[in-house]
Design a protein around this motif. Structure first.
Motif, mmCIF file in Angstrom:
data_model
loop_
_atom_site.group_PDB
_atom_site.id
_atom_site.type_symbol
_atom_site.label_atom_id
_atom_site.label_comp_id
_atom_site.label_asym_id
_atom_site.label_seq_id
_atom_site.Cartn_x
_atom_site.Cartn_y
_atom_site.Cartn_z
ATOM 1 N N ASP A 85 32.019 -27.983 76.813
ATOM 2 C CA ASP A 85 32.465 -28.837 75.652
ATOM 3 C C ASP A 85 31.435 -27.881 75.207
ATOM 4 O O ASP A 85 30.372 -28.691 74.012
ATOM 5 N N ASP A 86 31.450 -26.609 74.697
ATOM 6 C CA ASP A 86 30.461 -25.436 73.540
ATOM 7 C C ASP A 86 31.353 -25.288 72.427
ATOM 8 O O ASP A 86 33.071 -25.130 72.422
ATOM 9 N N PHE A 87 31.276 -26.013 70.531
ATOM 10 C CA PHE A 87 31.808 -25.978 70.112
ATOM 11 C C PHE A 87 31.790 -24.688 68.725
ATOM 12 O O PHE A 87 32.594 -24.805 67.631
ATOM 13 N N SER A 88 31.033 -23.993 69.832
ATOM 14 C CA SER A 88 30.852 -22.906 68.852
ATOM 15 C C SER A 88 32.536 -21.916 68.714
ATOM 16 O O SER A 88 32.889 -21.816 69.238
ATOM 17 N N ARG A 89 32.700 -22.428 66.756
ATOM 18 C CA ARG A 89 33.839 -22.038 66.966
ATOM 19 C C ARG A 89 33.265 -21.260 65.928
ATOM 20 O O ARG A 89 32.706 -20.305 65.218
ATOM 21 N N ALA A 115 34.028 -17.587 58.932
ATOM 22 C CA ALA A 115 32.339 -18.685 58.966
ATOM 23 C C ALA A 115 32.202 -18.699 60.877
ATOM 24 O O ALA A 115 33.708 -18.711 61.244
ATOM 25 N N SER A 116 31.090 -18.631 60.524
ATOM 26 C CA SER A 116 31.072 -19.414 62.473
ATOM 27 C C SER A 116 29.750 -20.058 62.662
ATOM 28 O O SER A 116 29.265 -20.925 61.670
ATOM 29 N N ALA A 117 30.334 -21.336 62.985
ATOM 30 C CA ALA A 117 29.109 -22.353 63.719
ATOM 31 C C ALA A 117 28.822 -22.136 65.359
ATOM 32 O O ALA A 117 29.825 -21.959 66.079
ATOM 33 N N GLY A 118 27.510 -22.189 65.314
ATOM 34 C CA GLY A 118 26.593 -21.796 66.405
ATOM 35 C C GLY A 118 26.771 -23.094 66.966
ATOM 36 O O GLY A 118 25.551 -24.027 66.821
ATOM 37 N N ASP A 119 27.391 -23.549 68.025
ATOM 38 C CA ASP A 119 27.140 -25.243 68.690
ATOM 39 C C ASP A 119 25.643 -25.283 69.414
ATOM 40 O O ASP A 119 26.193 -23.465 70.858
ATOM 41 N N ARG A 120 24.873 -26.014 69.879
ATOM 42 C CA ARG A 120 23.677 -26.280 70.767
ATOM 43 C C ARG A 120 22.788 -24.886 70.718
ATOM 44 O O ARG A 120 22.441 -24.534 71.828
ATOM 45 N N GLY A 135 24.378 -20.161 62.367
ATOM 46 C CA GLY A 135 26.244 -20.216 62.180
ATOM 47 C C GLY A 135 26.187 -19.220 60.937
ATOM 48 O O GLY A 135 25.065 -18.278 60.952
ATOM 49 N N ALA A 136 27.550 -18.397 60.879
ATOM 50 C CA ALA A 136 27.399 -17.235 60.371
ATOM 51 C C ALA A 136 28.290 -17.598 58.940
ATOM 52 O O ALA A 136 29.056 -18.069 58.892
ATOM 53 N N GLU A 137 28.550 -17.132 57.933
ATOM 54 C CA GLU A 137 29.147 -16.651 56.321
ATOM 55 C C GLU A 137 28.942 -15.887 55.703
ATOM 56 O O GLU A 137 28.148 -15.662 55.439
ATOM 57 N N PHE A 138 30.846 -15.049 55.533
ATOM 58 C CA PHE A 138 31.179 -14.478 54.360
ATOM 59 C C PHE A 138 31.523 -14.740 54.038
ATOM 60 O O PHE A 138 33.126 -15.182 54.091
ATOM 61 N N VAL A 173 26.695 -28.749 66.002
ATOM 62 C CA VAL A 173 27.883 -28.376 65.124
ATOM 63 C C VAL A 173 29.267 -27.663 65.772
ATOM 64 O O VAL A 173 28.919 -26.767 65.891
ATOM 65 N N GLY A 174 29.981 -28.324 64.607
ATOM 66 C CA GLY A 174 31.257 -28.237 64.875
ATOM 67 C C GLY A 174 31.944 -28.517 66.032
ATOM 68 O O GLY A 174 33.313 -28.318 66.238
ATOM 69 N N THR A 175 31.855 -29.799 66.113
ATOM 70 C CA THR A 175 32.246 -30.933 67.260
ATOM 71 C C THR A 175 33.506 -31.368 66.317
ATOM 72 O O THR A 175 33.791 -31.105 65.541
ATOM 73 N N GLU A 176 34.520 -32.168 67.109
ATOM 74 C CA GLU A 176 35.672 -32.301 66.641
ATOM 75 C C GLU A 176 35.440 -33.477 64.945
ATOM 76 O O GLU A 176 34.915 -34.120 64.767
#
Length: 900
Positions: A358-362, A405-410, A416-419, A488-491
């Motif tokens: 259930d880790d939505f890091s995306r 971009a990335s979102a670091g869930d949990r 996260g990071a963003e370019f 952060v990053g869930t459904e």
């Protein structure tokens, strides 16, 4: 002269001796056979190519090239451009998260960002493709594919140091009604339909319409409880419309439009970090595509289309040709990488499993590349002249928008990071010419010259988000003693992407970014938080000062006790802005100009034997790095790097003769590439990058690590690439043909600067993320010995013909990174996590066909990678990753085609 240089000069000398010896043998053989061979051509099947932008027999080409017909490729089950590498020694093509990387004899580029350019140029229907993502869905109704080896600057508009891959579709034919329809089914629930129709509208106007639809299930299998559809499923559509108009015998106008859309599940690769960290031998993992999925099914939506106009005017003794094109690539990919490949004990290692899956890091890649090309060529068209030539002017413009971009869930300390780079512009101007003069009927000299000016600029912003999210523990008094890990990053979560409105975080212009401005910037990059996200709730309750107007409203009842700790009835959630946060405005520029040339001499020993020698140079433009700040001065800079250069020396011979009663082809070449100022890209801390950019030598044991890591490219080394290639063909009795190619390839890094070991992160492993020597290492993707062979036959039966082809390829062991699996801390017992090697392997493809009657109806069966030899095609090794992307598994199927 140092040892490495001595070794290279010795190898070059041996190479030259071998080449002269082989040429001498060839010459003697020619003299012995002269009385017969001068009177007739050996009866060998002809292969016609246009690698030098003129139609010629491959045996008459004084250089190295390969050509495959579209029908031959289909017969072996080859589905797109990445599969071709298994059929051509020296060619390596990897799909790295949807980015197609092409390497030819060790020359290529892994910098597939908006700042990089490929070293091997890909062309579709004569048009240069700067970003070949999605090109696989244009791989239909193909006449042939040609691969030219070596620098191409004096022949083609866009420079290429490694060579070129040219995909050539069928064109409309005047005064012909014809077409085809084909259906195919195979394993992985493969379903495809392809069709083409040639329409002669008038005597001087014809149209061709072709299309394909391909679907198949994922090559991955989710062994976890979510049972997700994972990467490498296909839902692809390709269309092509063409028109040919010849109003007079002297004027030809060709128009085309192609459209490709890929909506499958893309390419995540498999991260081996967990089993390797536990000491699991990767050979004990039965199938690297059996993985534990998490989060959600990957989402890909790639649209790649383009227009082309080609106008040719025959002026008598010369042709004037104009090529204009517009291409647009939109690549959009979102995924959560699988947790781990399947191995005994994987679920115990992932305990608690319910939280792990259930880790939505995306992450999301979003690229829009628009390119416009204008090319004007003048080429000779008089076969009676002793001078043939081509001269051209080439203009190339590319405008890119790039978002990653990335979102670091949990995550408690990384969210996260963003370019986000809304403007990356490339402009290139070139003028080139190439001429061949016949001194006699047997001897020709070719001289080519090219001048290039390249400019690249970029504006945008890079950011890292690291909020220290924790709750006050009333029992210990620790402000981060409980409740770590915001969601952060869930459904339903969506990045703003190109919809961001704030690119300058310092909104009030006071020279500093306040906490409120930082949060405003962060929230501006989020289009919508997910259904189960809690990060927005935390900020919405005013836990930190300032904030953005777009924060969703949230009452106390919406915030669960598991996320907010209360003390004396007040919120006490600690959310300081971490020093690891950063927002850096990007502003880079590079201007290059350079000259390339080639000289070639060729001599016909007789009608069927050719010897040649050539020298050709090529350059790949330099570039610039991400902008970052010097913490000591506060100034920002985007360090640049200069262009790479390659000088190719090649000697070869091409021969046709009868071996007894068997028409035979035997060719060989010896080559040496002097590869200068090679660019490597590594991950460095800002402090290390500053030290390196200062020009001062960096002590491998005393380089300063730091917390903030940047991608850093620099001219790192010179390399020597040399070897020999042999190829041939036997036209055996009973319409049986045996083709073969063998390559010996050496590729050594020499005179390199010490390279930061980017497999380690400076803020995590400062003792290992230091500079190390790579002198003597082997270049990536360079198997020492390579072999390909195919056996085919056609024979008649009463109702038609039956044909088959069996193709086999062998690749020696190779490395996929410049570190060659070396563990500098434990050289005698290297950690498996650092392994970037690929063992030697065979691949076998097979096809069987039956053509009924006059050839209108045909049935085929095929098997690609018959023995299911799956090997790593690309890899990413970082502090927390050993992610591998693989060659296609075994695919097989049957197809039926009707031609009319």
């Amino acid at each position: 002269m140092n040892t490495a240089t001595t070794k290279v000069h010795f190898a070059s000398k041996q190479l030259l001796i071998a080449a002269i010896a082989l040429m001498t043998c060839s010459s003697l053989a020619a003299q012995e056979a002269e009385s017969e061979q001068d009177k007739k051509d050996a009866d060998v099947e002809r292969i016609i190519v246009t690698v030098e932008r003129r139609t010629q027999d491959l045996q008459d080409l004084a250089g190295t090239a390969f050509a495959f017909s579209g029908e031959d490729l289909k017969a072996q089950g080859i589905q797109d451009i990445t599969d071709i590498a298994e059929s051509i020694p020296g060619l390596e093509i990897g799909n790295n998260q949807g980015n197609v990387e092409v390497w030819i004899r060790g020359i290529g580029s892994s910098n597939n960002t908006e700042l990089g350019d490929p070293a091997a140029a890909t062309h579709l229907d004569g048009v240069y493709i700067p970003r070949p993502s999605g090109i696989g869905s244009a791989f239909f109704d193909i006449s042939r594919v040609e691969v030219n080896v070596g620098p191409q600057g004096t022949l083609r508009g866009r420079n290429a140091t490694a060579g070129s891959v040219n995909i050539i579709p069928w064109r409309p034919a005047l005064n012909q009604w014809n077409g085809s329809a084909e259906v195919e089914v195979g394993n992985y629930n493969q379903r495809s339909i392809t069709g083409a129709l040639n329409i002669p509208a008038t005597d001087n106007l014809a149209f061709r319409i072709a299309g394909t639809k391909v679907d198949h299930d994922s090559y991955y299998n989710d062994v976890g409880p979510l049972d997700l559809e994972l990467a490498e499923a296909a839902d692809n559509l390709g269309l092509r419309f063409q028109a040919l108009y010849e109003p007079t015998d002297d004027l030809s106008i060709y128009l085309s439009y192609d459209y490709a859309r890929e909506q499958g599940t893309g390419y995540t690769g498999t991260n081996f970090a967990l089993p390797l960290g536990l000491g699991i031998d990767p050979d004990d993992i039965e199938d690297p595509r059996d993985v534990v999925g998490r989060g959600f099914t990957p989402i890909q939506d790639t649209i790649h289309d383009g227009f082309k106009i080609e106008v040719t005017w025959d002026m008598g003794k010369a042709l004037l040709e104009y090529n204009g094109s517009y291409r647009d690539l939109i690549y959009d990919y979102q995924a959560a990488t699988p947790l781990s490949p399947d191995f005994p004990g994987v679920f115990e290692a992932l305990d608690p499993l319910d939280q792990a899956i259930d880790d939505f890091s995306r992450f999301q890649f979003l690229t829009d590349s628009e390119s416009i090309i204008h090319e004007l060529r003048l080429l000779s068209d008089d076969d009676t002249s002793r001078l043939t030539y081509t001269a051209g002017i080439f203009l190339f413009n590319e405008r890119q928008q790039t978002f990653l971009a990335s979102a670091g869930d949990r995550g408690g300390f990384f969210q996260g990071a963003e370019f986000n780079q809304p403007n990356t512009d490339t402009d290139s101007f070139s003028v080139y010419g190439d001429a061949t003069y016949e001194f006699s009927a047997d001897t020709r000299l070719t001289i080519g010259l090219r001048y290039t000016e390249d400019t690249k600029t970029r504006q945008g912003v890079n950011a890292r988000y690291a909020f220290a999210l924790g709750g006050f523990d009333v029992n210990t008094g620790n402000p981060f003693g409980c409740c770590m890990g915001a969601r952060v990053g869930t459904e339903g979560f969506a990045f703003a992407g190109f919809g961001r409105s704030i690119y300058e975080p310092d909104q009030d212009g006071d020279g500093a970014v306040s906490d409120a401005e930082f949060l405003n910037f962060y929230f501006d990059g989020i289009a919508q938080f997910g259904e189960r996200d809690t990060l927005d709730d935390i900020f919405a309750n005013g836990i930190t000062p300032g904030g953005a107007d777009v924060r969703p409203a949230c009452s106390d009842s919406d915030v669960t006790d598991s996320l907010i700790c209360n003390q004396d009835g007040t919120h006490s959630f600690a959310v300081p802005i971490s020093p690891n946060n950063s927002i850096t405005v990007q502003d880079g520029r590079i201007d290059n100009n350079f000259v390339d040339w080639r000289i070639r001499i060729e001599h016909d020993l007789n009608n069927d034997q050719l010897v040649y020698g050539l020298i050709a140079t090529g350059h790949k433009s330099g570039g610039f790095n991400d902008t970052f700040s010097d913490p000591t001065t506060g100034l920002t800079l985007a360090p640049t790097y200069q262009e790479e250069s390659v000088t190719l020396f090649e000697f070869g011979s091409k021969n046709e003769f009868d071996l007894g009663d068997v028409p035979t082809t035997f060719n060989f070449s010896a080559f040496y590439n002097d590869y200068r100022d090679q660019v490597f890209t590594n991950l460095l801390s800002v402090e290390q990058a500053l030290e390196f950019n200062s020009g001062a030598p960096v002590d491998p044991l005393d380089a300063t690590p730091g917390a903030l890591v940047v991608s850093f490219s620099f001219n790192a080394a010179d390399s020597a690439i040399y070897g020999m290639q042999f190829d041939g063909k036997f036209e055996l009795p009973y319409d049986m043909n045996l083709n073969w190619t063998a390559l010996w390839l050496e590729a050594e890094i020499e005179d390199s600067q010490d390279i930061q070991d980017s497999r380690f992160q400076a803020d995590v492993a400062p003792d290992e993320a230091v500079f190390q020597s790579i002198d003597g290492n082997r270049l990536p993707r360079t198997p020492r010995f390579q072999l390909n062979a195919s056996l085919s036959q056609v024979f008649d039966i009463s109702s038609g013909t039956i044909d088959y082809v069996i193709s086999a390829g062998w690749r020696d062991e190779q490395f996929l990174t410049i570190f060659n699996s070396i563990d500098y801390q434990n050289p005698d017992n290297p950690r498996r996590r650092l392994d970037d090697s690929v063992d030697a392997y065979w691949t076998v493809d097979a096809g069987l066909g039956y053509t009924h009657g006059d050839g209108a109806l045909r049935f085929e069966a095929f098997a690609n990678n018959l023995f299911d030899e799956v090997r790593t095609a690309a890899t990413i090794i970082t502090q927390f990753d050993n992610t591998r992307f693989f060659t296609r598994p075994r695919t097989f199927g049957v197809r039926m085609r009707y031609t009319y």
